[in-house]
Motif scaffolding. Structure first.
Motif, PDB file in Angstrom:
ATOM      1  N   GLN A   1       1.235   5.891  -7.532  1.00  0.00           N
ATOM      2  CA  GLN A   1       1.322   5.723  -6.071  1.00  0.00           C
ATOM      3  C   GLN A   1       0.232   4.756  -5.628  1.00  0.00           C
ATOM      4  O   GLN A   1      -0.901   4.847  -6.070  1.00  0.00           O
ATOM      5  CB  GLN A   1       1.144   7.089  -5.390  1.00  0.00           C
ATOM      6  CG  GLN A   1       1.047   7.053  -3.870  1.00  0.00           C
ATOM      7  CD  GLN A   1       2.382   6.720  -3.214  1.00  0.00           C
ATOM      8  OE1 GLN A   1       3.373   7.372  -3.466  1.00  0.00           O
ATOM      9  NE2 GLN A   1       2.386   5.676  -2.392  1.00  0.00           N
TER      10      GLN A   1
ATOM     11  N   TRP B   1      -2.096   3.020  -2.498  1.00  0.00           N
ATOM     12  CA  TRP B   1      -2.638   3.417  -1.195  1.00  0.00           C
ATOM     13  C   TRP B   1      -3.660   2.415  -0.719  1.00  0.00           C
ATOM     14  O   TRP B   1      -4.097   1.559  -1.468  1.00  0.00           O
ATOM     15  CB  TRP B   1      -3.242   4.810  -1.249  1.00  0.00           C
ATOM     16  CG  TRP B   1      -4.394   4.944  -2.192  1.00  0.00           C
ATOM     17  CD1 TRP B   1      -4.346   4.995  -3.562  1.00  0.00           C
ATOM     18  CD2 TRP B   1      -5.782   5.072  -1.860  1.00  0.00           C
ATOM     19  NE1 TRP B   1      -5.579   5.146  -4.089  1.00  0.00           N
ATOM     20  CE2 TRP B   1      -6.493   5.195  -3.090  1.00  0.00           C
ATOM     21  CE3 TRP B   1      -6.481   5.104  -0.648  1.00  0.00           C
ATOM     22  CZ2 TRP B   1      -7.878   5.320  -3.125  1.00  0.00           C
ATOM     23  CZ3 TRP B   1      -7.877   5.241  -0.701  1.00  0.00           C
ATOM     24  CH2 TRP B   1      -8.548   5.357  -1.934  1.00  0.00           C
TER      25      TRP B   1
ATOM     26  N   GLU C   1       0.812  -1.220   0.000  1.00  0.00           N
ATOM     27  CA  GLU C   1       0.000   0.000   0.000  1.00  0.00           C
ATOM     28  C   GLU C   1       0.848   1.275   0.000  1.00  0.00           C
ATOM     29  O   GLU C   1       0.344   2.345  -0.283  1.00  0.00           O
ATOM     30  CB  GLU C   1      -0.947   0.028   1.217  1.00  0.00           C
ATOM     31  CG  GLU C   1      -2.303  -0.568   0.922  1.00  0.00           C
ATOM     32  CD  GLU C   1      -2.470  -1.949   1.519  1.00  0.00           C
ATOM     33  OE1 GLU C   1      -1.546  -2.375   2.248  1.00  0.00           O
ATOM     34  OE2 GLU C   1      -3.498  -2.599   1.267  1.00  0.00           O
ATOM     35  N   ARG C   2       2.088   1.150   0.340  1.00  0.00           N
ATOM     36  CA  ARG C   2       2.949   2.332   0.367  1.00  0.00           C
ATOM     37  C   ARG C   2       3.903   2.401  -0.831  1.00  0.00           C
ATOM     38  O   ARG C   2       4.728   3.297  -0.912  1.00  0.00           O
ATOM     39  CB  ARG C   2       3.765   2.359   1.669  1.00  0.00           C
ATOM     40  CG  ARG C   2       2.934   2.681   2.890  1.00  0.00           C
ATOM     41  CD  ARG C   2       3.776   2.660   4.148  1.00  0.00           C
ATOM     42  NE  ARG C   2       4.443   1.370   4.336  1.00  0.00           N
ATOM     43  CZ  ARG C   2       3.856   0.313   4.876  1.00  0.00           C
ATOM     44  NH1 ARG C   2       2.613   0.381   5.281  1.00  0.00           N
ATOM     45  NH2 ARG C   2       4.513  -0.816   5.020  1.00  0.00           N
ATOM     46  N   SER C   3       3.763   1.442  -1.746  1.00  0.00           N
ATOM     47  CA  SER C   3       4.687   1.388  -2.875  1.00  0.00           C
ATOM     48  C   SER C   3       4.404   2.458  -3.908  1.00  0.00           C
ATOM     49  O   SER C   3       3.320   3.023  -3.963  1.00  0.00           O
ATOM     50  CB  SER C   3       4.577   0.039  -3.585  1.00  0.00           C
ATOM     51  OG  SER C   3       4.920  -1.012  -2.754  1.00  0.00           O
TER      52      SER C   3
END
Ligand SMILES: [Zn+2]
Length: 143
Positions: free
Chosen positions: A141, A143, A92-94
């Motif tokens: 991005q 999330w 989710e942060r990639s």
């Protein structure tokens, strides 16, 4: 189930979602590719097999030292076969950057035939293409 993805370019409204099933399919395609030429990719295959450890009751996959793992991964990198990992292990942060998309495509093009033989197309390819064609202006991005 999946990870939501959006484009970081303020003038672009591109959105997508990673389908979890493709993570496995990409890994399968990579393994098939290596298995098809097993004598060449012995070390790489050992590493990739290890990635399956969690859904395998067969403990033989665990039979690998840290050094062998590092070596297998290094070999994959050298041969530009590590490009799929950024997508397989997306969190989710990639981010999916242009550089990653280029690497992904290089590897994916090599295993394309292995992927398409699985009766399904890789529909998430649109997202990789977005980052790829954006040449750094359309990084994605999660999330
Ligand atoms: Zn965009």
């Amino acid at each position: 189930m999946g990870i939501d993805i959006y484009c970081t370019n303020r003038d672009c409204s591109f959105e997508g979602k990673q389908c979890f099933e493709y993570r496995r399919k990409l890994l399968d395609a990579l393994r098939d590719y290596l298995t098809a030429d097993e004598s060449t990719y012995e070390r790489e295959l050992k590493y990739v097999n290890w990635l399956y450890r969690e859904d395998n009751e067969d403990n033989s996959y665990m039979n690998i030292t840290e050094e062998e793992r590092d070596m297998g991964y290094e070999e994959l990198k050298k041969k530009e076969l590590d490009g799929l990992f950024s997508y397989i292990f997306l969190t989710e942060r990639s981010m999916i950057t242009y550089t990653q998309a280029v690497k992904f495509k290089k590897t994916f093009d090599k295993m394309n035939s292995f992927f398409y033989s699985k009766e399904s197309r890789f529909l998430d390819l649109d997202m990789i293409k977005h980052a790829y064609c954006g040449k750094g202006n359309h990084n994605l991005q999660c999330w």
